[in-house]
Design a protein around this motif. Structure first.
Motif, short mmCIF file in Angstrom:
data_model
loop_
_atom_site.label_atom_id
_atom_site.label_comp_id
_atom_site.label_asym_id
_atom_site.label_seq_id
_atom_site.Cartn_x
_atom_site.Cartn_y
_atom_site.Cartn_z
N ARG A 1 41.48 54.08 34.37
CA ARG A 1 40.27 53.33 34.70
C ARG A 1 39.77 53.89 36.01
NH1 ARG A 1 38.77 49.66 39.19
NH2 ARG A 1 37.24 48.15 38.36
N VAL B 1 34.51 52.47 40.36
CA VAL B 1 33.15 52.79 40.84
C VAL B 1 32.86 54.29 40.75
CG1 VAL B 1 32.89 50.77 42.32
CG2 VAL B 1 33.93 52.82 43.29
N HIS C 1 36.77 56.66 47.07
CA HIS C 1 37.09 56.44 48.48
C HIS C 1 38.60 56.35 48.66
CE1 HIS C 1 36.15 52.59 46.47
NE2 HIS C 1 37.29 52.22 47.01
N LYS D 1 24.67 37.64 44.46
CA LYS D 1 25.94 37.06 44.03
C LYS D 1 26.24 35.75 44.73
CE LYS D 1 30.93 37.82 44.10
NZ LYS D 1 32.04 38.77 44.16
N ARG E 1 42.48 35.82 40.78
CA ARG E 1 43.66 36.54 41.27
C ARG E 1 44.85 35.62 41.50
NH1 ARG E 1 40.62 40.79 45.49
NH2 ARG E 1 39.36 41.77 43.87
N VAL F 1 41.25 55.23 41.92
CA VAL F 1 40.22 54.88 42.91
C VAL F 1 39.85 56.18 43.63
CG1 VAL F 1 39.64 53.34 44.82
CG2 VAL F 1 41.38 52.66 43.15
N ARG G 1 36.34 36.27 44.37
CA ARG G 1 37.20 37.07 43.52
C ARG G 1 38.61 36.49 43.46
NH1 ARG G 1 36.39 43.32 45.14
NH2 ARG G 1 37.31 42.60 47.10
N TYR H 1 23.42 34.64 38.94
CA TYR H 1 23.05 35.03 40.30
C TYR H 1 21.61 34.59 40.53
CZ TYR H 1 26.95 38.47 40.79
OH TYR H 1 28.16 39.09 40.89
N TYR I 1 42.89 48.69 46.67
CA TYR I 1 41.79 49.64 46.42
C TYR I 1 41.48 50.48 47.65
CZ TYR I 1 41.01 47.87 41.76
OH TYR I 1 41.18 47.55 40.43
N SER J 1 28.99 50.73 38.65
CA SER J 1 28.34 49.74 39.50
C SER J 1 26.83 49.90 39.42
CB SER J 1 28.82 49.98 40.94
OG SER J 1 28.27 49.06 41.83
N HIS K 1 39.51 41.14 37.76
CA HIS K 1 40.02 40.72 39.07
C HIS K 1 38.93 40.54 40.11
CE1 HIS K 1 39.36 44.95 39.16
NE2 HIS K 1 39.45 44.93 40.48
N GLU L 1 34.28 52.40 35.63
CA GLU L 1 33.63 51.19 36.16
C GLU L 1 32.31 51.64 36.76
OE1 GLU L 1 34.63 49.59 39.91
OE2 GLU L 1 34.32 47.54 39.27
N GLN M 1 37.76 51.88 53.95
CA GLN M 1 37.70 52.65 52.69
C GLN M 1 36.63 53.74 52.86
OE1 GLN M 1 37.16 48.77 50.58
NE2 GLN M 1 38.62 49.56 49.08
O1 TEU Z 1 34.74 47.00 42.37
C1 TEU Z 1 33.45 47.57 42.45
C2 TEU Z 1 32.48 46.59 42.98
O2 TEU Z 1 31.32 46.84 43.10
C3 TEU Z 1 33.02 45.32 43.46
O3 TEU Z 1 32.48 45.11 44.71
C4 TEU Z 1 32.66 44.21 42.50
O4 TEU Z 1 31.61 44.57 41.68
C5 TEU Z 1 32.20 43.03 43.29
O5 TEU Z 1 33.32 42.67 44.07
C6 TEU Z 1 31.79 41.88 42.40
O6 TEU Z 1 31.33 40.87 43.28
C7 TEU Z 1 35.79 47.96 42.43
C8 TEU Z 1 37.10 47.20 42.29
O7 TEU Z 1 37.13 46.57 41.01
C9 TEU Z 1 37.16 46.19 43.41
O8 TEU Z 1 38.30 45.34 43.26
C10 TEU Z 1 37.20 46.92 44.72
O9 TEU Z 1 37.15 45.99 45.78
C11 TEU Z 1 36.01 47.89 44.84
O10 TEU Z 1 35.76 48.65 43.66
C12 TEU Z 1 36.28 48.91 45.93
O11 TEU Z 1 37.31 49.78 45.49
#
Ligand code: TEU
Length: 535
Positions: A188, A191, A100, A280, A406, A97, A402, A275, A60, A244, A316, A242, A158
């Motif tokens: 997909r 964020v 960033h 988290k 994986r 992605v 995470r 949580y 990422y 956030s 993931h 996605e 990033q």
């Molecule tokens: O994840 C977005 C994100 O906010 C992550 O931090 C995730 O919600 C968090 O790890 C849950 O605890 C996306 C991707 O799915 C993630 O794998 C990347 O690390 C992140 O963006 C940055 O690109």
């Protein structure tokens, strides 16, 4: 076939199948498993990033958007994957992605070298704000020796991209079109609700600064521009954002068809019910009442608002759901199938995360040395710094990391689970019993096949409305789907005990469409039973 009756399977390429013996999954490994995926009945495979990357955040952190990282194979391998998947009626979704880019990307390198054109690709300010990175610490880092700072909402490698700059937008629209020209129909967007940032970023201590950059109004404008300039030209496109820390109202706007933004959205509120205090990195049982309330609120409001949910329990970034929500040591199979029914019969597009279809669970890692995820490693240090003992900190990492999702796909019970002949980049989990060879003819895989097939064959499931049911029932999550006069009542027991209920009178003469048990005791759900009544 539209995204409403499709099921999307997520593959973490690093961990799916290694054909070279280097311990990392690759594209040819995925190609070799397309028949397995076709048998499951899925319609699209979402691949996590496969582009050149320093791998600081497992891809990422992208250093070249329009190439394939050699560790996964070649562009020719990717083109073969597209062709072979298409032969089996499977489309490909790639991970974009676009919020960033890696600090190893040429854009950032040129910015660092003093090129003002590329410096305007990023957020570079004299003074940092008080925002907190999602991976811990400040969201700002020194921009070389300029005395200025650059924004990184995630890892320091990033760097956030400045979407206000039309040159950035054009570059990124070109990226999406590059992959469309390769035959990719699914995207997909990582964020993507963070791209609407203001020109001058200012401090805001509320929620670590999130209100300053999350779901900003410009996000919708940028998505409409992206849609028009790229995937909106493709009638077969399937896009998911996605989102956030988002809201229902924004997700309706992001996914309502007339808005021409995205097909659907991921939100994560249901995966934060374990949580403590919304944090988290804590250890807390899940709050079932909150979980069902969230499902009902999102289900009904998105249905009323013509929005479209991506439905999922695993990905993931999350520990596996069976470990979080099920008494898995006693009811792994029933729990896995109940969880599957709770989303596959709901309103939205279901996602199956690799291994979910065979009931995979988290690994039993024994030390921090087994964990590699940057977020987990940072969190462990933060837990120690906040006074947790190493044992307490490790216990939290074990349940929340995470890395839990994986670990390599478990194909068989041989060394390394049949994933690689080399040393896997991440240790395998408990594959002696839980593996494809053992499970493909088993209850979990066969139940997933049934659910996936139902979504294709019955518009009541793909198009029906969503209405909450049995809201007061302590252990039952239930809802009613309705379409053209037909109704489906879905009941799921989220407990490891039998639960009594009163079947709604309108379903007394119904037929049982789905049942994860071979029997039904009238007005009683067995532990983790999922049952659907059709009238
Ligand atoms: O994840 C977005 C994100 O906010 C992550 O931090 C995730 O919600 C968090 O790890 C849950 O605890 C996306 C991707 O799915 C993630 O794998 C990347 O690390 C992140 O963006 C940055 O690109």
């Amino acid at each position: 076939m539209t995204f409403k009756n499709q099921v999307i399977y997520q593959i973490y390429p690093k961990s799916y199948l290694d054909t070279t013996g280097n311990g990392v999954g690759d594209l040819r490994g995925i190609i070799s498993k397309l028949d397995y995926l076709a048998d499951l009945g899925i319609d699209m495979i979402w691949l996590n990033p496969i582009y050149p990357s320093p791998q600081r955040d497992n891809g990422y952190d992208i250093s070249d958007y329009v190439a394939i990282d050699p560790v996964f194979g070649t562009m020719s391998d990717f083109e073969t994957l597209i062709q072979e998947a298409k032969k089996r009626g499977i489309d490909v979704m790639l991970d974009m992605v676009l919020n960033h880019v890696s600090t190893e990307h040429e854009w950032f390198k040129k910015a660092l070298a003093g090129d003002p054109y590329y410096q305007d690709f990023f957020f570079i300010q004299d003074e940092p704000t008080d925002w907190v990175s999602k991976f811990g610490g400040s969201a700002w880092a020194p921009f070389g020796d300029t005395g200025k700072y650059y924004l990184h909402l995630f890892d320091v490698t990033q760097a956030d991209l400045n979407w206000r700059n039309e040159n950035v937008r054009k570059e990124l629209f070109d990226v999406v079109n590059f992959w469309r020209e390769k035959g990719v129909h699914g995207f997909r967007f990582d964020v993507i609700n963070l791209i609407g940032k203001d020109a001058l970023l200012k401090s805001n201590p509320v929620n670590e600064g999130k209100p300053e950059y999350t779901d900003k109004p410009l996000t919708h404008d940028y998505l409409q521009l992206l849609n028009t300039a790229s995937f909106g030209k493709d009638s077969k496109s399937v896009t998911v954002g996605e989102m956030s820390s988002t809201t229902i109202d924004n997700c309706i706007l992001y996914s309502r068809p007339d808005r021409q933004e995205l097909s659907m959205t991921f939100n994560f509120h249901h995966l934060k019910v374990d949580y403590a205090d919304g944090q988290k990195w804590t250890k807390s049982p899940f709050d079932f009442a909150q979980l069902k309330q969230l499902f009902h609120t999102w289900g009904e409001k998105m249905s009323e608002g013509q929005g479209w949910n991506a439905l999922f329990w695993n990905n993931h970034d999350q520990p596996r759901a069976i470990n979080r929500f099920i008494d898995y040591k006693n009811f792994r199979v029933k729990g896995a199938t109940m969880l599957a029914a709770s989303i596959h019969l709901s309103r939205g597009t279901p996602y199956v995360y690799m291994g979910e279809e065979i009931g995979m669970i988290d690994p039993d890692f024994e030390s921090m040395a087994d964990y590699v995820d940057v977020e987990s490693i940072n969190a462990y240090q933060a837990l120690l710094a906040s006074g947790h003992t190493p044992e307490q900190a490790f216990e939290i990492i074990q349940i929340k990391s995470r890395d839990n999702s994986r670990t390599p796909m478990q194909w068989d019970n041989t060394a390394n689970a049949g994933f690689s002949t080399g040393i896997p980049w991440l240790a395998t989990g408990n594959h002696a019993e839980i593996n494809v060879v053992n499970e493909q003819s088993g209850d979990v895989y066969q139940f997933y096949k049934q659910l996936i097939q139902l979504r294709k064959s019955d518009q009541l499931i793909s198009e029906g409305t969503y209405q909450a049911a049995y809201q007061a029932a302590e252990h039952i999550y239930a809802f009613i789907r309705e379409f053209e006069g037909r109704k489906l009542l879905v009941l799921t027991n989220f407990s490891n005990q039998p639960v009594d209920f009163e079947l709604l009178t309108e379903f007394v003469d119904s037929e049982i469409l789905v049942n994860n048990y071979t029997t039904y005791t009238p007005n009683q759900l067995q532990p983790y039973q999922a049952i659907a009544f059709l009238v």
